[in-house]
Design an enzyme around this catalytic site. Structure first.
Site, PDB file in Angstrom:
ATOM      1  N   CYS A   2       2.706  38.882  73.066  1.00  0.00           N
ATOM      2  CA  CYS A   2       2.074  38.353  71.866  1.00  0.00           C
ATOM      3  C   CYS A   2       1.660  36.899  72.098  1.00  0.00           C
ATOM      4  O   CYS A   2       2.198  36.228  72.967  1.00  0.00           O
ATOM      5  CB  CYS A   2       2.947  38.358  70.618  1.00  0.00           C
ATOM      6  N   ARG A  27      -2.764  38.314  75.747  1.00  0.00           N
ATOM      7  CA  ARG A  27      -1.314  38.482  75.636  1.00  0.00           C
ATOM      8  C   ARG A  27      -0.927  39.669  74.754  1.00  0.00           C
ATOM      9  O   ARG A  27       0.246  40.034  74.661  1.00  0.00           O
ATOM     10  CB  ARG A  27      -0.686  37.217  75.048  1.00  0.00           C
ATOM     11  N   TRP A  76       1.309  42.377  70.678  1.00  0.00           N
ATOM     12  CA  TRP A  76       1.533  43.482  71.598  1.00  0.00           C
ATOM     13  C   TRP A  76       2.838  44.099  71.130  1.00  0.00           C
ATOM     14  O   TRP A  76       3.903  43.497  71.250  1.00  0.00           O
ATOM     15  CB  TRP A  76       1.651  42.964  73.030  1.00  0.00           C
ATOM     16  N   ASN A 112       6.786  35.368  68.989  1.00  0.00           N
ATOM     17  CA  ASN A 112       6.564  36.054  70.263  1.00  0.00           C
ATOM     18  C   ASN A 112       7.918  36.163  70.936  1.00  0.00           C
ATOM     19  O   ASN A 112       8.564  35.145  71.178  1.00  0.00           O
ATOM     20  CB  ASN A 112       5.600  35.218  71.129  1.00  0.00           C
ATOM     21  N   GLY A 113       8.345  37.392  71.227  1.00  0.00           N
ATOM     22  CA  GLY A 113       9.633  37.568  71.892  1.00  0.00           C
ATOM     23  C   GLY A 113      10.336  38.793  71.366  1.00  0.00           C
ATOM     24  O   GLY A 113       9.729  39.638  70.696  1.00  0.00           O
ATOM     25  N   GLU A 495      -1.860  46.818  96.105  1.00  0.00           N
ATOM     26  CA  GLU A 495      -2.598  46.020  95.131  1.00  0.00           C
ATOM     27  C   GLU A 495      -3.934  46.690  94.776  1.00  0.00           C
ATOM     28  O   GLU A 495      -4.346  46.713  93.617  1.00  0.00           O
ATOM     29  CB  GLU A 495      -2.817  44.595  95.673  1.00  0.00           C
ATOM     30  N   LYS A 499      -5.050  47.748  91.016  1.00  0.00           N
ATOM     31  CA  LYS A 499      -6.305  47.264  90.407  1.00  0.00           C
ATOM     32  C   LYS A 499      -7.092  48.451  89.865  1.00  0.00           C
ATOM     33  O   LYS A 499      -7.675  48.390  88.791  1.00  0.00           O
ATOM     34  CB  LYS A 499      -7.187  46.514  91.421  1.00  0.00           C
ATOM     35  N   GLU A 502      -5.000  50.279  86.694  1.00  0.00           N
ATOM     36  CA  GLU A 502      -4.725  49.544  85.457  1.00  0.00           C
ATOM     37  C   GLU A 502      -5.968  49.316  84.602  1.00  0.00           C
ATOM     38  O   GLU A 502      -5.880  49.214  83.394  1.00  0.00           O
ATOM     39  CB  GLU A 502      -4.001  48.221  85.727  1.00  0.00           C
ATOM     40  N   HIS A 518       4.515  63.679 104.509  1.00  0.00           N
ATOM     41  CA  HIS A 518       5.886  64.051 104.138  1.00  0.00           C
ATOM     42  C   HIS A 518       5.975  64.527 102.691  1.00  0.00           C
ATOM     43  O   HIS A 518       7.053  64.503 102.097  1.00  0.00           O
ATOM     44  CB  HIS A 518       6.835  62.872 104.393  1.00  0.00           C
ATOM     45  N   LYS A 617      -1.091  40.461  79.461  1.00  0.00           N
ATOM     46  CA  LYS A 617      -1.099  39.623  80.663  1.00  0.00           C
ATOM     47  C   LYS A 617       0.302  39.149  81.050  1.00  0.00           C
ATOM     48  O   LYS A 617       0.684  39.188  82.206  1.00  0.00           O
ATOM     49  CB  LYS A 617      -1.993  38.416  80.392  1.00  0.00           C
TER      50      LYS A 617
END
Ligand code: M6R
Length: 622
Positions: A2, A27, A76, A112-113, A495, A499, A502, A518, A617
């Protein structure tokens, strides 16, 4: 997660709050709300679900909400679904939280938290006559402040301090009290918040970009501190309620750095900023042809003493750790293990006392990484952080800090911060190799030259973007994509795969090339896209063989290699070349086409590139 903002001054607050929130939308973006006070009038609260533009439309971009003091929030969801009732601000009164308009409450707030002991607190408050309209922990927090405010009648700072002693969890909290028009009160623990001041105005925000347009003069508020802001002033208090002096810091980022600057998305802008981010990061650590880590307080003696390195990080930052693991072991001959921060803290740490715990984080606020850092410190290990955001919690708590100089990164999918982190790790590796006598003076100079050539080579890699755009359009409807490689190429595959998934929502996996057979190769069928990262000359043929095994089962192959390795073309369907570079550092070039591939695939699918679903983020929950 948030984002929170606050403003008090002489201007109309609502447009400033909306503007600040637009810089923090990365955020969280499932709902938003603001509360504004016009002089001594009651606070007016307006909320909307979905993106910030829904809220902006509702209040005519702020014009419909007069007043020069206010707070805002972009959410969020953690506790409770992303509904209007659960959106912030929340209020201390028992009225429904979905109502728009003036609120009768004594305290209005945004948070936020995460509050961990919220159930116990809700029971306590229920016994004292409070009723709850939302599913959020924030409403409990605000009602707890209200409870102490009314019980002890000493004032906002006292009530906030009592709340801080009582709650467990993390918070950046901004509050307006009915009895204190023109003032905002705030407190923080383990969630980011900065306070900005300018002539006749004061601001608060979760992150620097929200303030850049208005001021560069900021205070970093400490854990368990509270602050009272009023036009042009900020006063800080400790848990005893005593006023404390805090140093004012000048932010060096400019406002344009947080704008799209003609690009369609922040992500593509940030991809193009990589040559600069890498150059600036290298230049901050290489002075007059020598690596200089004195800014971080790192000496050669310290680097000589290290017996092992444990890199802890999350997501892409962990992928940087994975690349570093290969190159540090090879060049500096230090045993290195890259570990997910969320796993590190829950295991018995059987580490040599001379192990360096190295935390990598763009935001410097990631909860898992921060928790891992604290565990390491508690157990007496030396800690080093590689962080992008100056003054962030991880930067402040680590024993040593190396800052990356990537500037503000807004897109949720990291690109330039990842590249800057890689650059910082290369520099650290070369210096450790030299300090430990593992490389000659000549090799040292050669590596420095290679490093300093990287920004220009990244710029050249970017020139090939049309081919990748074309390929992305062709494969935009893929169901599964595999990224494979060995050694550094495997770390880059991790990575590249992240990319892709996401932001394009296409299922993709990164595999060590030799592992496909395998088990995972059973997923390969006609048309499955397999991307081989093939920059490491001595491993390349083996990975090509593994790709051929996939082709035999119907896969379409893309090879990513460097100029000179032209034989790759004989084995794959589509080849992308990057400039030649030292094999330790070539990952910095190989990642660029993969970032572009993820980006263009997302664009071709018409998705929200900068704000992909379900993500945020900065992940400040564990
Ligand atoms: O701020 P941090 O570097 O600590 O963030 C860690 C991860 O959340 C982050 O790298 C994430 O995986 C990226 N946004 C993915 O692109």
């Amino acid at each position: 997660m948030c984002g929170i903002v606050g403003y008090t001054g002489t201007e109309a607050a609502a447009p400033i709050l909306l503007d600040g929130l637009s810089k923090l939308e990365y955020r969280g973006y499932d709902s938003a709300g603001i509360a504004v006070r016009n002089g001594t009038a009651l606070a007016e609260v307006v909320k909307a679900t979905g993106k910030l533009r829904n809220l902006a439309e509702k209040i005519d971009n702020g014009a419909a909400l007069p007043g020069s003091c206010g707070i805002g929030h972009t959410r969020w969801a953690t506790h409770g679904e992303p509904t209007k009732i659960n959106a912030h601000p929340h209020v201390s009164g028992n009225a429904t939280g979905s109502a728009s308009g003036p609120v009768e409450s004594d305290v209005v707030g945004v948070h936020n938290g995460i509050i961990e002991n919220y159930e116990e607190l809700r029971d306590k408050l229920t016994r004292n006559g409070y009723r709850f309209y939302s599913d959020t922990d924030t409403e409990i927090l605000i009602k707890l402040v209200d409870y102490y405010y009314k019980k002890y009648k000493i004032g906002p700072i006292d009530a906030i301090n009592r709340m801080m002693v009582r709650v467990r969890g993390s918070y950046a909290l901004a509050l307006m009290f009915r009895d204190y028009p023109g003032e905002i009160y705030a407190a923080r623990k383990d969630s980011p918040m900065i306070i900005g001041v300018s002539e006749g105005a004061a601001y608060l925000a979760s992150d620097v970009p929200a303030l850049l347009k208005y001021t560069r003069q900021v205070y970093y508020i400490d854990n368990h501190q509270s602050v009272r802001i009023l036009p042009g002033e900020a006063h800080f208090f400790d848990l005893n309620g005593d006023e404390v002096d805090m140093p004012l810091t000048e932010i060096t980022w400019n406002a344009e750095a947080a704008e799209k600057d003609g690009f369609e998305h922040f992500m593509i802008k940030e991809i193009h900023e990589q040559p600069k981010a890498v150059r600036d990061t290298l230049n901050s650590m290489i002075k007059e042809g020598q690596i200089d880590l004195s800014g971080a307080g790192l000496t050669d003696e310290m680097l000589q003493k290290i017996r092992a390195i444990r890199i802890v990080a999350c997501g892409s930052a962990w992928h940087v750790g994975m690349v570093s693991q290969y190159i540090m072991e090879d060049l500096a001959e230090i045993p290195v293990r890259a570990e997910l921060a969320s796993e590190f803290r829950y295991r018995k740490l059987l580490m040599d006392p001379d192990t360096l715990v190295l935390v990598i984080s763009q935001s410097g606020e990631t909860a898992d990484s921060l928790a891992a850092l604290r565990v390491a410190k508690e157990k007496g290990y030396a800690t080093l952080a590689i962080v992008n955001v100056v003054g962030s919690t991880i930067a402040r708590e680590a024993d040593h800090v190396l800052y990356t100089v990537a500037g503000p990164e807004i897109a949720v999918a990291t690109t330039k911060a990842y590249s800057a982190q890689l650059a910082a790790m290369y520099v650290l590796t070369v210096q450790a190799a030299k300090a430990r006598g593992r490389i000659s003076e000549e090799a040292y100079r050669g590596y420095l030259e290679e490093l300093q050539a990287l920004p220009e080579k990244i710029a050249r890699t970017l020139e090939d973007k049309e081919r990748i755009q074309w390929f992305a359009a062709k494969y935009a409807n893929a169901h599964d994509i595999f990224f494979i490689g060995r050694g550094v190429d495997y770390a880059i595959s991790l990575e590249g795969s992240l990319k892709m998934k996401e932001i394009s929502y296409i299922h993709s996996e990164a595999y060590a090339a030799g592992e496909m057979k395998h088990g995972t190769i059973s997923l390969v069928e006609d048309g499955t896209l397999v991307i081989g990262v093939l920059t490491q000359k001595e491993l390349l043929e083996k990975t090509v063989s593994n790709m051929a095994e996939c082709k035999a089962r119907g896969a379409y192959l893309m090879g990513l290699t460097s100029y000179g390795n032209y034989s790759v073309e004989d084995s794959v369907n589509f080849t992308i070349y990057v400039p030649k570079a030292d094999p330790h550092f070539i990952g910095s070039l190989a990642i660029v086409p993969l970032q572009l591939l993820g980006y263009y695939t997302s664009v071709a699918r018409g998705l929200d590139v900068d704000q992909p679903r379900n993500l945020a983020k900065s992940v400040t929950v564990e």
